[in-house]
Design a protein around this motif. Structure first.
Motif, PDB file in Angstrom:
ATOM      1  N   PHE A  10     -13.266  63.957  88.094  1.00  0.00           N
ATOM      2  CA  PHE A  10     -13.338  62.796  89.104  1.00  0.00           C
ATOM      3  C   PHE A  10     -12.142  61.870  88.841  1.00  0.00           C
ATOM      4  N   ARG A  11     -11.375  61.761  90.001  1.00  0.00           N
ATOM      5  CA  ARG A  11     -10.198  60.875  89.579  1.00  0.00           C
ATOM      6  C   ARG A  11      -9.455  60.058  90.819  1.00  0.00           C
ATOM      7  N   ASP A  12      -8.396  59.391  90.550  1.00  0.00           N
ATOM      8  CA  ASP A  12      -7.832  58.643  91.622  1.00  0.00           C
ATOM      9  C   ASP A  12      -8.642  57.554  92.307  1.00  0.00           C
ATOM     10  N   GLN A  13      -9.540  56.924  91.580  1.00  0.00           N
ATOM     11  CA  GLN A  13     -10.502  56.029  92.278  1.00  0.00           C
ATOM     12  C   GLN A  13     -11.055  56.417  93.591  1.00  0.00           C
ATOM     13  N   LYS A  14     -11.592  57.777  93.743  1.00  0.00           N
ATOM     14  CA  LYS A  14     -11.991  58.145  94.693  1.00  0.00           C
ATOM     15  C   LYS A  14     -13.679  58.135  94.731  1.00  0.00           C
ATOM     16  N   ILE A  15     -14.251  58.410  95.781  1.00  0.00           N
ATOM     17  CA  ILE A  15     -15.663  58.384  95.983  1.00  0.00           C
ATOM     18  C   ILE A  15     -16.068  59.962  95.964  1.00  0.00           C
ATOM     19  N   TYR A  16     -16.777  60.342  95.087  1.00  0.00           N
ATOM     20  CA  TYR A  16     -17.451  61.758  95.116  1.00  0.00           C
ATOM     21  C   TYR A  16     -18.882  61.719  95.134  1.00  0.00           C
ATOM     22  N   ALA A  17     -19.384  62.587  96.148  1.00  0.00           N
ATOM     23  CA  ALA A  17     -20.769  62.471  96.204  1.00  0.00           C
ATOM     24  C   ALA A  17     -21.372  63.699  95.718  1.00  0.00           C
ATOM     25  N   LEU A  18     -22.434  63.725  94.709  1.00  0.00           N
ATOM     26  CA  LEU A  18     -22.775  64.770  93.997  1.00  0.00           C
ATOM     27  C   LEU A  18     -24.250  65.059  94.729  1.00  0.00           C
ATOM     28  N   VAL A  19     -24.142  66.341  95.538  1.00  0.00           N
ATOM     29  CA  VAL A  19     -25.424  66.625  96.183  1.00  0.00           C
ATOM     30  C   VAL A  19     -26.013  67.785  96.018  1.00  0.00           C
ATOM     31  N   GLY A  20     -27.506  67.781  96.211  1.00  0.00           N
ATOM     32  CA  GLY A  20     -28.309  68.795  95.618  1.00  0.00           C
ATOM     33  C   GLY A  20     -29.718  68.691  95.863  1.00  0.00           C
ATOM     34  N   LYS A  21     -30.515  69.583  95.924  1.00  0.00           N
ATOM     35  CA  LYS A  21     -32.061  69.335  96.070  1.00  0.00           C
ATOM     36  C   LYS A  21     -32.613  68.699  94.745  1.00  0.00           C
ATOM     37  N   SER A  22     -33.787  68.416  94.956  1.00  0.00           N
ATOM     38  CA  SER A  22     -34.314  67.827  93.749  1.00  0.00           C
ATOM     39  C   SER A  22     -34.565  68.869  92.700  1.00  0.00           C
ATOM     40  N   GLY A  23     -34.226  68.538  91.409  1.00  0.00           N
ATOM     41  CA  GLY A  23     -34.238  69.485  90.209  1.00  0.00           C
ATOM     42  C   GLY A  23     -32.831  70.179  90.314  1.00  0.00           C
ATOM     43  N   SER A  24     -31.831  69.735  91.023  1.00  0.00           N
ATOM     44  CA  SER A  24     -30.632  70.360  91.119  1.00  0.00           C
ATOM     45  C   SER A  24     -29.563  69.757  89.906  1.00  0.00           C
TER      46      SER A  24
END
Length: 252
Positions: free
Chosen positions: A42-56
């Motif tokens: 994760f770099r360059d002062q960007k926004i990263y979304a971590l997406v997943g179902k419950s328990g992912s």
């Protein structure tokens, strides 16, 4: 390490665009692999979304980065293992994490006061940016959920973090309040850019707020999507938005 070496290291870290790197990170929880061999940057002062179902494993990953959970493998910020002496990691939890018996102002400034730092001008500035200047003397129970969320966001940005983690930070808000909160967050982020991990199960929210979407499934990294629609009008690009949303949902 000598005093001047420590100062030099602090200056270098403070002036770098933060890169958070995970290398073969695994987390065991109740004799089960909650995360397994996660390698990602994760770099360059960007926004990263971590997406997943419950328990992912998305919240588990966030807690490992924040130093809340033990892990195997390597987590580094600009090549160094996270260290509270040099690195600031701000976490905004789903319940906002405000202390009921402290005022809004005291909640916002608490992390800095614990380090012997207090900047009234900076507090006033971030409170104005987030529209809570008139709430600083209020108690958390006397303000709305949306206002509590902005107070938690103010606390995070005031700390000038190297890494910002939003753990389902918008999920408790109603639809109208959430839309306003998204706009406010992006406005403040544009001024105080920081490498951000957005933990969410909401694909639409992920596409609204992040430049990159990282899909986790059953504790593993499944797929990474660039988001060319970030900061663009959703209605004007609705076809492309729905197509990308569909591709991400298929990966979940």
């Amino acid at each position: 390490m000598g005093y001047f070496h420590i100062i030099a290291l602090y200056v270098i870290i403070s002036n770098m665009k933060e890169m958070l790197k995970l290398d073969k990170v695994s987390v065991n929880y109740l004799n089960k692999k909650a995360l397994e061999d996660i390698t990602v940057e994760f770099r360059d002062q960007k926004i990263y979304a971590l997406v997943g179902k419950s328990g992912s494993g998305k919240t588990t990953l966030a807690k490992a980065v924040a130093g809340i959970l033990p892990y195997e493998g390597s987590i580094t910020i600009n090549g160094l293992k996270p260290d509270r002496k040099y690195h600031r990691i701000a976490l905004v939890p789903q319940n906002h994490g405000l202390i009921p018996w402290k005022t809004v102002a005291d909640n916002i400034t608490l992390p800095l006061k614990l380090k012997g730092i207090y900047d009234k001008e900076a507090l006033d500035s971030i409170a104005e940016e987030l529209g809570i200047s008139g709430l600083l003397s209020a108690w958390p129970r006397h303000i709305s959920g949306g206002e509590q969320q902005r107070a938690a966001m103010a606390r995070a940005f005031l700390a000038k973090p190297h890494i910002l983690i939003l753990d389902e930070a918008f999920s408790a808000l109603d639809a109208i309040t959430k839309e306003e909160a998204h706009k406010t967050f992006l406005k403040v982020y544009a001024k105080h850019k920081v490498t951000t991990l957005l933990i969410t199960h909401d694909v639409e929210e992920a596409l609204t707020l992040s430049q990159t979407v990282v899909v986790l499934k059953e504790g593993r990294l499944k797929e990474i999507f660039d988001n060319p629609l970030w900061a663009k009008d959703k209605e004007e690009n609705i076809s492309e938005f729905l197509q990308l949303q569909h591709r991400i949902k298929e990966a979940l």
